[in-house]
Write a protein that holds these residues in place. Structure first.
Motif, PDB file in Angstrom:
ATOM      1  N   PHE A  22     -76.215 -14.992 -64.630  1.00  0.00           N
ATOM      2  CA  PHE A  22     -76.647 -13.540 -64.503  1.00  0.00           C
ATOM      3  C   PHE A  22     -75.135 -13.170 -63.648  1.00  0.00           C
ATOM      4  CE2 PHE A  22     -80.456 -15.871 -63.021  1.00  0.00           C
ATOM      5  CZ  PHE A  22     -81.125 -15.636 -64.346  1.00  0.00           C
ATOM      6  N   PRO A  23     -74.861 -11.799 -63.887  1.00  0.00           N
ATOM      7  CA  PRO A  23     -73.595 -11.512 -63.269  1.00  0.00           C
ATOM      8  C   PRO A  23     -73.354 -11.711 -61.693  1.00  0.00           C
ATOM      9  CG  PRO A  23     -74.404  -9.725 -64.693  1.00  0.00           C
ATOM     10  CD  PRO A  23     -75.497 -10.550 -64.655  1.00  0.00           C
ATOM     11  N   PRO A  24     -74.165 -11.425 -61.182  1.00  0.00           N
ATOM     12  CA  PRO A  24     -74.021 -11.924 -59.712  1.00  0.00           C
ATOM     13  C   PRO A  24     -73.588 -13.420 -59.220  1.00  0.00           C
ATOM     14  CG  PRO A  24     -76.207 -10.760 -59.828  1.00  0.00           C
ATOM     15  CD  PRO A  24     -75.819 -11.347 -61.304  1.00  0.00           C
ATOM     16  N   ILE A  25     -74.006 -14.369 -60.254  1.00  0.00           N
ATOM     17  CA  ILE A  25     -73.708 -15.522 -59.754  1.00  0.00           C
ATOM     18  C   ILE A  25     -72.618 -16.127 -60.737  1.00  0.00           C
ATOM     19  CG2 ILE A  25     -75.990 -16.267 -58.928  1.00  0.00           C
ATOM     20  CD1 ILE A  25     -76.698 -17.842 -61.652  1.00  0.00           C
ATOM     21  N   ALA A  26     -71.742 -15.327 -61.344  1.00  0.00           N
ATOM     22  CA  ALA A  26     -70.626 -15.476 -62.209  1.00  0.00           C
ATOM     23  C   ALA A  26     -69.685 -16.429 -61.173  1.00  0.00           C
ATOM     24  CB  ALA A  26     -69.972 -14.271 -62.713  1.00  0.00           C
ATOM     25  N   GLN A  27     -69.050 -17.592 -61.522  1.00  0.00           N
ATOM     26  CA  GLN A  27     -68.128 -18.365 -61.020  1.00  0.00           C
ATOM     27  C   GLN A  27     -67.011 -18.816 -61.982  1.00  0.00           C
ATOM     28  OE1 GLN A  27     -67.986 -18.647 -57.972  1.00  0.00           O
ATOM     29  NE2 GLN A  27     -69.906 -17.838 -57.063  1.00  0.00           N
ATOM     30  N   ASP A  28     -65.973 -19.586 -61.258  1.00  0.00           N
ATOM     31  CA  ASP A  28     -65.260 -20.263 -62.192  1.00  0.00           C
ATOM     32  C   ASP A  28     -65.477 -21.831 -61.749  1.00  0.00           C
ATOM     33  OD1 ASP A  28     -63.061 -21.510 -62.977  1.00  0.00           O
ATOM     34  OD2 ASP A  28     -61.448 -20.175 -62.213  1.00  0.00           O
ATOM     35  N   PRO A  29     -65.950 -22.461 -62.984  1.00  0.00           N
ATOM     36  CA  PRO A  29     -66.461 -23.842 -62.426  1.00  0.00           C
ATOM     37  C   PRO A  29     -65.115 -24.773 -62.890  1.00  0.00           C
ATOM     38  CG  PRO A  29     -67.138 -22.996 -64.760  1.00  0.00           C
ATOM     39  CD  PRO A  29     -66.715 -21.760 -64.076  1.00  0.00           C
ATOM     40  N   ALA A  30     -64.245 -24.369 -63.314  1.00  0.00           N
ATOM     41  CA  ALA A  30     -63.100 -25.255 -63.662  1.00  0.00           C
ATOM     42  C   ALA A  30     -62.314 -25.353 -62.182  1.00  0.00           C
ATOM     43  CB  ALA A  30     -62.292 -24.586 -64.481  1.00  0.00           C
ATOM     44  N   ALA A  31     -62.263 -24.170 -61.385  1.00  0.00           N
ATOM     45  CA  ALA A  31     -61.548 -24.024 -60.145  1.00  0.00           C
ATOM     46  C   ALA A  31     -62.340 -25.045 -59.248  1.00  0.00           C
ATOM     47  CB  ALA A  31     -61.432 -22.718 -59.509  1.00  0.00           C
ATOM     48  N   PHE A  32     -63.643 -24.911 -59.403  1.00  0.00           N
ATOM     49  CA  PHE A  32     -64.804 -25.854 -58.477  1.00  0.00           C
ATOM     50  C   PHE A  32     -64.326 -27.330 -58.745  1.00  0.00           C
ATOM     51  CE2 PHE A  32     -68.432 -28.265 -58.341  1.00  0.00           C
ATOM     52  CZ  PHE A  32     -68.650 -28.516 -56.764  1.00  0.00           C
ATOM     53  N   ALA A  33     -64.140 -27.580 -60.106  1.00  0.00           N
ATOM     54  CA  ALA A  33     -63.897 -28.804 -60.416  1.00  0.00           C
ATOM     55  C   ALA A  33     -62.689 -29.463 -59.854  1.00  0.00           C
ATOM     56  CB  ALA A  33     -64.031 -29.202 -62.064  1.00  0.00           C
ATOM     57  N   ASP A  34     -61.676 -28.575 -60.003  1.00  0.00           N
ATOM     58  CA  ASP A  34     -60.178 -28.951 -59.431  1.00  0.00           C
ATOM     59  C   ASP A  34     -60.400 -29.305 -57.903  1.00  0.00           C
ATOM     60  OD1 ASP A  34     -58.967 -28.591 -61.875  1.00  0.00           O
ATOM     61  OD2 ASP A  34     -58.235 -26.795 -61.547  1.00  0.00           O
ATOM     62  N   ALA A  35     -61.201 -28.257 -57.388  1.00  0.00           N
ATOM     63  CA  ALA A  35     -61.218 -28.598 -55.745  1.00  0.00           C
ATOM     64  C   ALA A  35     -61.948 -29.783 -55.486  1.00  0.00           C
ATOM     65  CB  ALA A  35     -62.165 -27.351 -55.057  1.00  0.00           C
ATOM     66  N   VAL A  36     -62.918 -30.279 -56.246  1.00  0.00           N
ATOM     67  CA  VAL A  36     -63.665 -31.443 -56.072  1.00  0.00           C
ATOM     68  C   VAL A  36     -62.793 -32.756 -56.297  1.00  0.00           C
ATOM     69  CG1 VAL A  36     -65.621 -33.082 -56.866  1.00  0.00           C
ATOM     70  CG2 VAL A  36     -66.082 -30.632 -56.535  1.00  0.00           C
ATOM     71  N   GLN A  37     -61.882 -32.587 -57.304  1.00  0.00           N
ATOM     72  CA  GLN A  37     -61.088 -33.485 -57.735  1.00  0.00           C
ATOM     73  C   GLN A  37     -59.949 -33.617 -56.487  1.00  0.00           C
ATOM     74  OE1 GLN A  37     -62.180 -33.053 -61.486  1.00  0.00           O
ATOM     75  NE2 GLN A  37     -60.555 -34.119 -62.253  1.00  0.00           N
ATOM     76  N   ALA A  38     -59.522 -32.470 -56.093  1.00  0.00           N
ATOM     77  CA  ALA A  38     -58.299 -32.673 -54.928  1.00  0.00           C
ATOM     78  C   ALA A  38     -59.040 -33.246 -53.542  1.00  0.00           C
ATOM     79  CB  ALA A  38     -58.100 -31.170 -54.746  1.00  0.00           C
ATOM     80  N   ALA A  39     -60.353 -33.415 -53.612  1.00  0.00           N
ATOM     81  CA  ALA A  39     -60.691 -33.878 -52.418  1.00  0.00           C
ATOM     82  C   ALA A  39     -61.209 -35.329 -52.632  1.00  0.00           C
ATOM     83  CB  ALA A  39     -62.107 -32.908 -52.029  1.00  0.00           C
TER      84      ALA A  39
END
Ligand code: NI
Ligand code: MN
Length: 221
Positions: A189-206
């Motif tokens: 739904f529009p209110p839960i639009a996210q950038d999953p690739a950016a999240f994945a990058d942050a997870v990998q950076a951690a």
């Protein structure tokens, strides 16, 4: 030989080659769903709570396939029992033995949509793997308990607004310490639009592994 199929939102199909376990099958009315409700096969359908984007097609799929709906006692009493489908119940902290292994009811901080009913997540032991499906939840320090569970795959909501957003989901990863993270519950739904690739990058950076799976994609675990 375990496969994880992504049907979108919080709906996954876990398949060990013998048993099919479906979670939160919200397919009808979900524009991103990777399968139609009348085509999905299941032996067991696990439902985390009573909101319609999680109960979804569970009743219809159970009626068509004969699958057993697995959920809390209260969700069974309030929704699936009266609907006449076969249920198998447990409650928070409990593990139910299953033909494919087991499923543990883990707490979630979220409403349930059914009076008196708590939301939950599940820890599946299946095909030699441990898979944590967080359900809809806020970040909670209880997730640190999962570090001792040696989780292979953590399915975590990142949509924000109704659940954890990406920043809190990253904090969850650091507590859970899973071998792999797969984000869920975003973009539906529009209110839960996210950038999953950016999240994945942050997870990998951690220092952790993350994989973004498109609708219909599957992963060999
Ligand atoms: Ni919900
Ligand atoms: Mn939801």
């Amino acid at each position: 030989h375990m496969k994880l199929h992504v049907l979108r939102h919080a709906c996954f199909l876990l398949d060990d080659g013998t048993h099919k376990v479906l979670t939160d099958p919200f397919l009808t009315g979900n524009a991103l769903a990777a399968a139609a409700a009348d085509q999905v096969e299941a032996d067991f359908i696990f439902v985390t709570h009573g909101h319609s984007d999680h109960t979804g097609d569970a009743q219809a799929i159970a009626q068509r396939t004969g699958a057993t709906v697995c959920c809390t006692v209260d969700l069974a009493d309030g929704v699936f029992g009266p609907a006449g489908v076969r249920v198998q119940v447990g409650n928070l902290g409990g593990t139910i033995p299953m033909p494919f292994g087991s499923a543990k009811f883990f707490q979630a901080i979220h409403g349930s949509g059914v009076p008196g009913c708590l939301s939950c997540g599940f820890i599946f032991e299946m095909g030699g793997k441990k898979i944590y499906h967080a359900g809809d939840t806020a970040l909670m320090t209880d997730m640190a308990l999962l570090a001792e569970e040696d989780i292979d795959v953590a399915l975590l909501p990142i949509g924000d607004v109704f659940t954890m957003g990406p920043a809190d989901a990253l904090r969850a990863v650091k507590m859970i310490r899973p071998k792999l993270v797969v984000p869920m519950h975003y973009d539906t739904f529009p209110p839960i639009a996210q950038d999953p690739a950016a999240f994945a990058d942050a997870v990998q950076a951690a220092g952790f592994q993350a994989k973004v799976l498109r609708p219909g994609e599957s992963l060999e675990l």
